[in-house]
Design a protein around this motif. Sequence first.
Motif, PDB file in Angstrom:
ATOM      1  N   UNK A  35       0.833  -1.208   0.000  1.00  0.00           N
ATOM      2  CA  UNK A  35       0.000   0.000   0.000  1.00  0.00           C
ATOM      3  C   UNK A  35       0.868   1.258   0.000  1.00  0.00           C
ATOM      4  N   UNK A  36       1.956   1.215   0.790  1.00  0.00           N
ATOM      5  CA  UNK A  36       2.825   2.382   0.896  1.00  0.00           C
ATOM      6  C   UNK A  36       3.546   2.656  -0.419  1.00  0.00           C
ATOM      7  N   UNK A  37       4.005   1.598  -1.095  1.00  0.00           N
ATOM      8  CA  UNK A  37       4.655   1.805  -2.388  1.00  0.00           C
ATOM      9  C   UNK A  37       3.680   2.414  -3.386  1.00  0.00           C
ATOM     10  N   UNK A  57       1.577  -8.762  -6.923  1.00  0.00           N
ATOM     11  CA  UNK A  57       1.044  -8.310  -5.634  1.00  0.00           C
ATOM     12  C   UNK A  57       0.740  -6.814  -5.689  1.00  0.00           C
ATOM     13  N   UNK A  58       1.654  -6.032  -6.264  1.00  0.00           N
ATOM     14  CA  UNK A  58       1.425  -4.591  -6.350  1.00  0.00           C
ATOM     15  C   UNK A  58       0.215  -4.271  -7.219  1.00  0.00           C
ATOM     16  N   UNK A  59       0.102  -4.936  -8.343  1.00  0.00           N
ATOM     17  CA  UNK A  59      -1.017  -4.636  -9.233  1.00  0.00           C
ATOM     18  C   UNK A  59      -2.347  -5.066  -8.615  1.00  0.00           C
ATOM     19  N   UNK A  88       6.079   3.197 -10.977  1.00  0.00           N
ATOM     20  CA  UNK A  88       7.228   2.647 -10.278  1.00  0.00           C
ATOM     21  C   UNK A  88       8.015   1.796 -11.264  1.00  0.00           C
ATOM     22  N   UNK A  89       9.333   1.940 -11.245  1.00  0.00           N
ATOM     23  CA  UNK A  89      10.133   0.909 -11.888  1.00  0.00           C
ATOM     24  C   UNK A  89      10.167  -0.271 -10.926  1.00  0.00           C
TER      25      UNK A  89
END
Length: 352
Positions: A35-37, A57-59, A88-89
């Motif tokens: 969430x923070x990223x 996971x990020x997506x 984000x890279x």
Amino acid sequence: MSNTGSTASAPDPRGAHAVPRLALTAGDPAGIGPDLLIAMARQHGHAQRVAIADPDVLEARARELGEPLRLIHFDPERPRAITPAHTLEILPVPVATPVVAGTLDPANAEHVLALLATAAAGCLDGTFEAMVTGPVHKGVINRAGIAFSGHTEWLAERAGAPMPVMLLATEGLRVALVTTHLPLRAVPDAISADRLEAVTRVLHHDLQRDFGIADPVIAVCGLNPHAGEDGVLGREEIEIITPTLDRLREAGMRLRGPLPADTAFTPRALHGVDAVLAMYHDQGLPVLKHAGFGSAINVTLGLPFIRTSVDHGTALDLAGTGRAEVGSFQAAERLAETLAARAAARRSTPRA
């Protein structure tokens, strides 16, 4: 993962070396680290942000949060550029098992440590100027059968650093620790003259080098109530702490103490002090976190690279809810940028 062939943005006109490249680790994938990223990606920063995480996971978390997120494969050979908003890279590190926000899984403990190993290796070989770490859960890593007491100790062992020092900082207050993640009953035995001297030297050196404080003043807490009260409440101050501080004062350090910890953090005692050195974790950090929770920063001193972190844990109950506060991660990134710039300036300054 989308847009894998795109570049992050146009190169910064100030030149490639003006753009610090930061490794941002996601921490435990079930916690608020992803969430923070995603929250960090909302805004245009001042660095090239490289997420060390599982892109799926990020997506998935971005969809859960209803946040736009563009991921670009990280290529270290590509010219450095400031990462634009909502981007984000990414340097992918896959999870071992599917992730449910808020639900820890020991099967992903190795993944969490692989994130740290990837970021640390990149810092050691010069790919990254600094690493900014998301929160991990020590308990679930240990339940997976892996001995792990915290980022500080793990990174120091990985980097071969003999004396890592945990420093937390917020506006107007820095607190370093002689001992870190130990049971309280083990603390007195861990406070030796050699350890106290080594920690104080690292703190003094890095306050000068990294924070630009030419002649730092360090307030040192005693171990016992009332700093031992002349031996009535304990003899560590008489036998270990005071003699060690006296030797370091003779070497030119400006040290106050040992001070009773219950008054060491009063405004009068802190006047003119650049950092407080506490003997153990819960002697100094409750005060620091009361003063700046949500905006404080954890810095590991004594490493051969820059590492900053959030001042909080995985907050499992907030993962995937949109209620995670990003202030500490933002502050950690800003400090990493500042420390990286100072390090670059030192490298570019000719030695006499």
